[in-house]
Design an enzyme around this catalytic site. Structure first.
Site, mmCIF file in Angstrom:
data_model
loop_
_atom_site.group_PDB
_atom_site.id
_atom_site.type_symbol
_atom_site.label_atom_id
_atom_site.label_comp_id
_atom_site.label_asym_id
_atom_site.label_seq_id
_atom_site.Cartn_x
_atom_site.Cartn_y
_atom_site.Cartn_z
ATOM 1 N N HIS A 263 0.794 -1.105 0.156
ATOM 2 C CA HIS A 263 -0.275 0.024 -0.074
ATOM 3 C C HIS A 263 0.836 1.201 0.007
ATOM 4 O O HIS A 263 1.423 1.605 1.009
ATOM 5 C CB HIS A 263 -0.765 -0.076 1.217
ATOM 6 C CG HIS A 263 -1.712 1.155 1.203
ATOM 7 N ND1 HIS A 263 -2.910 1.279 0.368
ATOM 8 C CD2 HIS A 263 -1.827 2.267 2.078
ATOM 9 C CE1 HIS A 263 -3.382 2.488 0.963
ATOM 10 N NE2 HIS A 263 -2.987 3.145 1.819
ATOM 11 N N ASP A 265 0.798 5.234 -0.292
ATOM 12 C CA ASP A 265 0.155 6.394 -0.170
ATOM 13 C C ASP A 265 0.767 7.298 -1.290
ATOM 14 O O ASP A 265 1.960 7.544 -1.249
ATOM 15 C CB ASP A 265 -0.033 6.792 1.222
ATOM 16 C CG ASP A 265 -0.729 6.082 1.975
ATOM 17 O OD1 ASP A 265 -2.107 5.885 1.772
ATOM 18 O OD2 ASP A 265 -0.242 5.547 3.110
ATOM 19 N N ASP A 375 -7.699 1.481 2.080
ATOM 20 C CA ASP A 375 -7.676 2.517 3.131
ATOM 21 C C ASP A 375 -8.229 3.702 3.262
ATOM 22 O O ASP A 375 -7.894 4.598 4.000
ATOM 23 C CB ASP A 375 -6.086 2.605 3.110
ATOM 24 C CG ASP A 375 -5.602 3.561 4.179
ATOM 25 O OD1 ASP A 375 -5.991 3.119 5.374
ATOM 26 O OD2 ASP A 375 -4.368 4.622 4.196
ATOM 27 N N HIS A 579 -6.481 9.872 -0.861
ATOM 28 C CA HIS A 579 -7.007 9.524 0.443
ATOM 29 C C HIS A 579 -6.335 10.052 1.743
ATOM 30 O O HIS A 579 -6.483 10.125 2.867
ATOM 31 C CB HIS A 579 -7.604 8.201 0.635
ATOM 32 C CG HIS A 579 -6.486 7.067 0.794
ATOM 33 N ND1 HIS A 579 -5.862 6.158 -0.115
ATOM 34 C CD2 HIS A 579 -5.640 6.899 1.903
ATOM 35 C CE1 HIS A 579 -5.068 5.312 0.321
ATOM 36 N NE2 HIS A 579 -4.789 5.830 1.699
HETATM 37 ZN ZN ZN Z 1 -3.275 4.770 2.797
#
Ligand code: ZN
Length: 1023
Positions: A263, A265, A375, A579
């Protein structure tokens, strides 16, 4: 038998720590090191290797925060090393890693001198397999990134490290190790045996024979491994474990599809530019892992991240592309980024899929069918329809497991949206997207899985995220050992698609969850970093305008459609809906950059709009008014023809009067009369037509309220319920003055000072409008405060509507159940509506998302409804200066409003008339109009395939079944209904009354839409 199990477990831990681990590398030789510090931002490899390097060594400090240090490492593999299958040569690097979470500290990327990326080095993934044999020469470059740990162990202490201007210049890392090592593969395998068996054993009940069996096998293994000659006896240790490792799983064991993942970001506690490098590091690790494990698949979302790779690391991108073709590297999600889904507007959320899928299909020839948002902070009830309309089938998240109050009852279910569309959905019960396949995680997935008895399959995403480097060879070893192991769930290396097909086949009639997947957490993300949010809202509406007029100019006048410019602008806006950007939870650096990007987007789009309109009209020295919204404004028709904003557009508007009374200033336009008292508050809002007072007895509207906002954790993310216990009503006004008093318009200015902040509020009432307009100019310098704007309303509403993408949701205004109580702060787009049968009030905004709508008694103890907007916060982590300074925003209070009027009010505030000067008096006729205000044209654009076809997206906005005629003012040869990607639907859902091919002479077709239905039409033009 005497029970010594506790002691044996202690013995196992110590033996692994003190004997096995140190024996992993048979030998280690330090390499020679030279270094060069990049003076500013990161530089490309070819620039870096041309610099003058200085002698360097382990033990020395390096890396100012956010700086990059290049290490040139050279040496040779000792000629006497007995390299074979069980003894391998590796580079082992410790940049000065801490025990903190990987991804939130230093990272490095290892290059060969000819610019080929080998692999990354990261806190929990420090070695690089080398192909040089004994006596061979080593010559490598390490691009070491000195990313500071902004988290402070997630204590949420304010830090200045998130902005390069305040992060300091002192080196923050000390280089510990750059060695070439001879790795003992047998010892490594033995370590993996111990790890999996120990992890499993600790999860089994103490009374179970299997637990004791594993314990004794581990003990026997220790007995046969000679602590003074681990290398020589490791294989005997493995043999002692073979039998317990070979015992097959129970027939009813839970089955896990293990999918490699990282994951990443797209920005968060690091800037966007660092994500570009994080992607390169992680993907290079994955390529190395795939090479060694061809049966392993890795899933990565976000077309944007692949696009960065293509632009900045073409060689790596080509290798990824080859693995995508081989099916081992799997693009998932189909979105441009893993966006927030609470705040992006309808068209923008649709474009996340259009842009994302187009990239994956054009670059790789694959179309992801699963939506991958592990997420994001809650999921809009509009999403199921958007997912289906984009051609996708499945949805995955695990974030709802973070709920503070209620446990979601399902892990596998069908999720139904506002229009009735259902999407097969899975929440991995392992409750993490960073699994390492430990015994504890596997057992947790099995224990928590809520569908037991009906289904028995779940997905586990494994790999260190955020620059931790993704999956490791140790995790794959764990997966292999648990493929079928007694006492453990069974683990299969798999892909998202394989999981979803299996899960769907196993569970064809899963339960249904209707409505939003509200996250009972992170409720502050609707409000934090208000300038970023305003930028998003403005950009979305400017994009609508720009596409509409550019398409019009292209069809009418043959003006070139700015495909590339619009695509780039969309990509910027879509990236910033990531996000942690739009939710306001990133460091200062990210938000400063976001604001600069939004300013550039606004300049670009304003230029597109003005240029195309000038090309559309003959030039001159006059002006033209443009209405890109659905409804008429000030006599200028919108795309829905009808004037839903004003109750009776045919009737002449009464003059606005401004009267000074004992109660205060009364502004009256024959539709609404608002009394502004000496404190600048609304002591009365009188609906003249309905003959009804809206301010409950004993209260006042237009009230600013300042709350203490000190969340228990996650400052920028969270508004905690306890904020309500500390409230200061800002009732004192410095001045209340009339600044405009004409028959058309009256305006009162209220100025307030509080704390170290100031607000200038203009209250305007215009002739013919049932809405009171508020404009706020705030100079905000509070810290850890939440500013709300309250309108107590004498309306008995047990639920209230909030606009979301392509429609609205109703939420309870009461706290009957724990689910209702947990929704104490909610998201809305352009408007909210509180009503009782036959009467209601809308509150609209131009840049606010956070709201709370609750029931509270009036002075006489009867229930009333209070609508509040969350205007500003001032969190101190991760950006200690979040939201400081100037803010400008608009709010309106529209009396006597149903849902249709609320919809219109939302568009009025967000799509004001545009005046373009320098063109001859002209009316710019849009390409299409509809004749029913319930059917809203959301986008008019030229097709993504650049064929020149016109794409029109409409939706039903009132929540009714609605029929509308779509009237076309341009030539077309045919019309087809398509999905969001503009591909014709095999089975069109909408009846096109005009039939096909479209009779060109008719220029109109009739559509019937179900409540909240989205329809995309492609008008084919002669070519
Ligand atoms: Zn995230």
């Amino acid at each position: 038998m005497h029970d010594d199990s506790t002691l044996v477990e202690l013995r196992i831990s110590r033996f692994v720590r003190e004997r096995l681990r140190p024996a992993l590398n048979r030998a280690a030789v330090p390499l020679a090191i030279e270094s060069w510090d990049a003076p500013g931002e990161p530089v490309p490899f070819m620039d870096a290797i041309r610099q003058d390097y200085s002698p360097f060594g382990t033990g020395r400090t390096w890396g100012r925060p956010w700086g990059t240090t290049w290490l040139h490492v050279t040496g040779s593999v000792p000629a006497q090393w007995p390299v074979d299958d069980s003894l391998r040569v590796e580079l082992l690097v410790d940049l000065g890693f801490s025990k903190a979470t990987p991804g939130f500290q230093a990272e490095g990327l290892v290059w060969s001198p000819d610019g080929v990326i080998l692999k990354a080095v990261e806190p929990r993934n420090r070695s690089v397999p080398l192909t040089v044999g004994p006596g061979g020469r080593i010559d490598l470059y390490i691009e070491a990134a000195a990313n500071p740990d902004v988290t402070s162990g997630f204590t949420f202490v304010a830090t200045d490290k998130g902005d390069p201007a305040t992060a300091g210049a002192t080196p923050i890392y000390r280089l510990r190790q750059v060695d070439v090592v001879l790795k003992d593969q047998t010892v490594w395998e033995l370590l993996q045996d111990f790890w999996t068996l120990t992890g499993l054993m600790r999860e089994l009940p103490t009374g179970l024979a299997r637990r004791a069996e594993i314990l004794r096998a581990l003990e026997r293994s220790i007995d046969v491994v000679d602590p003074d000659d681990v290398a020589g006896t490791a294989s005997r240790g493995r043999a002692a474990l073979a039998e317990v490792l070979a015992r097959p799983a129970n027939a009813s064991a839970h089955h896990l599809h293990a999918v490699g993942h990282a994951h990443i970001d797209s920005a968060w506690l690091w800037p966007v530019r660092e994500t570009v490098r994080k992607v390169a590091r992680t993907f290079s690790n994955v390529l190395a892992l795939i090479e060694a494990n061809p049966d392993f698949t890795f899933a990565a979302s976000s077309a944007q991240q692949y696009a960065w790779l293509k632009e900045h690391y073409p060689e790596l991108f080509a290798r990824v592309k080859a693995q995508v073709a081989a099916g081992t590297f799997v693009p998932v999600g189909g979105m441009w980024v893993e966006s927030d889904t609470n705040m992006p507007g309808g068209e923008a959320l649709a474009r996340q899929f259009v842009a994302g899928k187009r990239f994956f299909m054009e670059e790789f020839g694959v179309e992801p069918l699963e939506v991958w948002l592990p997420d994001s902070f809650g999921y809009s009830a509009a999403l199921p329809q958007i997912v289906a309309a984009a051609g996708s089938r499945w949805f995955l998240t695990q974030k709802t497991s973070w709920n503070e109050t209620n446990l979601m009852p399902h892990h596998t279910f069908r999720w139904e949206g506002i229009d009735g569309t259902q999407i097969f959905t899975h929440f991995p019960p392992v409750d993490t997207y960073n699994a390492e396949l430990s015994g504890e995680e596997l057992a947790r997935a099995e224990h928590q899985y809520a569908e037991k008895g009906s289904a028995n399959t779940s997905l586990v995403p494994f790999g260190w995220g955020d620059g931790g480097g993704g999956p490791t060879t140790e995790m794959i070893a764990a997966a292999r050992r648990t493929e079928s192991l007694e006492g453990s769930p069974t683990v299969e290396l798999s892909s998202p698609r394989r999981f979803f097909e299996a899960a769907e086949a196993e569970y064809p009639e899963p339960p249904v969850w209707l409505g939003e997947l509200y996250l009972e957490f992170h409720r502050g993300t609707y409000t934090s970093q208000a300038r970023t949010k305003r930028g998003n809202r403005r950009s979305e509406h400017l994009l609508r305008e720009a596409e509409l007029w550019a398409a019009t100019a292209s069809v009418r006048s043959g003006v070139a459609y700015p495909y590339d410019l619009l695509e780039q602008t969309w990509h910027t806006v879509l990236l910033q809906q990531f996000h942690d950007i739009l939710p306001g939870s990133s460091i200062a650096w990210v938000h400063q950059e976001a604001e600069r990007n939004y300013a550039a987007v606004a300049d670009t789009l304003t230029d597109v709009i003005e240029t195309t309109v000038r090309q559309l009209c003959s030039t001159g020295d006059s002006t033209v008014l443009l209405n890109a919204g659905p409804y008429a404004l000030d006599g200028v028709a919108g795309l829905a023809g009808a004037d839903a904003a004003h109750p009776d557009p045919a009737a002449p508007a009464a003059d606005v009067t401004l009267t000074r009374t004992a109660a205060g200033l009364v502004l009256d336009n024959g539709l609404v009369a608002v009394t502004i008292d000496a404190d600048g508050l609304f002591s009365s809002v009188w609906d003249v037509i309905a003959h009804r007072e809206l301010v409950p007895a004993g209260s006042r509207g237009n009230l600013l309220q300042l709350h203490r906002d000190t969340p228990t954790q996650w400052d920028a993310w969270d508004i905690d319920e306890h904020y309500k216990r500390n409230t200061v009503d800002l009732t004192t006004a410095e001045s209340v003055e009339v600044i405009l008093d004409t028959p058309d318009r009256a305006r009162v200015r209220v100025t307030r000072a509080f704390g170290t902040s100031r607000v200038v509020e203009d209250i305007t009432l215009s002739a013919g409008s049932p809405a009171v307009d508020l404009h706020f100019d705030l100079d905000w310098h509070e810290r850890q405060k939440l500013l709300k704007l309250a309108f107590p309303l004498d309306v008995n509403a047990d639920r209230a509507a909030s606009e979301i993408q392509f429609g609205h949701v109703f939420r309870a205004t009461h706290t009957n159940t724990s689910w209702d109580a947990a929704r104490f702060e909610t998201v809305a787009h352009r408007w909210v509506h509180a009503g009782e049968p036959g009467y209601g009030v809308a509150v609209a905004n131009d840049s606010t998302y956070g709201h709370d709508i609750s029931r509270s008694p009036d002075g006489a103890g009867r229930s009333a409804t209070t609508v509040r907007l969350s205007l500003l916060r001032a969190a101190v982590f991760p950006d200690p200066a979040a939201d400081q300074g100037r803010h400008e925003l608009r709010v309106s209070l529209r009396v006597g409003s149903g849902i249709p009027e609320a919809v219109a009010e939302g568009y009025r505030l967000n799509l004001p008339l545009r005046t373009v000067t320098g063109v001859a008096d002209a009316v710019v006729e849009p390409l299409l109009r509809v004749d029913n205000p319930a059917v809203v044209i959301e986008a008019v654009k030229l097709a993504e395939d650049r064929s020149g076809d016109v794409i029109v997206r409409l939706y039903e906005a009132h929540g009714n079944r609605s029929t509308a005629r779509l009237i076309r003012h341009f030539e077309a040869t045919d019309v087809v209904e398509t999905d969001l990607l503009e591909r014709p639907l095999a089975e069109p859902r909408v009846e096109l009354a005009a039939g096909a091919p479209l009779p060109v002479e008719s220029h109109a077709l009739t559509l019937t839409l179900r409540p909240f239905e989205i329809v995309t039409l492609r008008f084919i033009r002669r070519r």
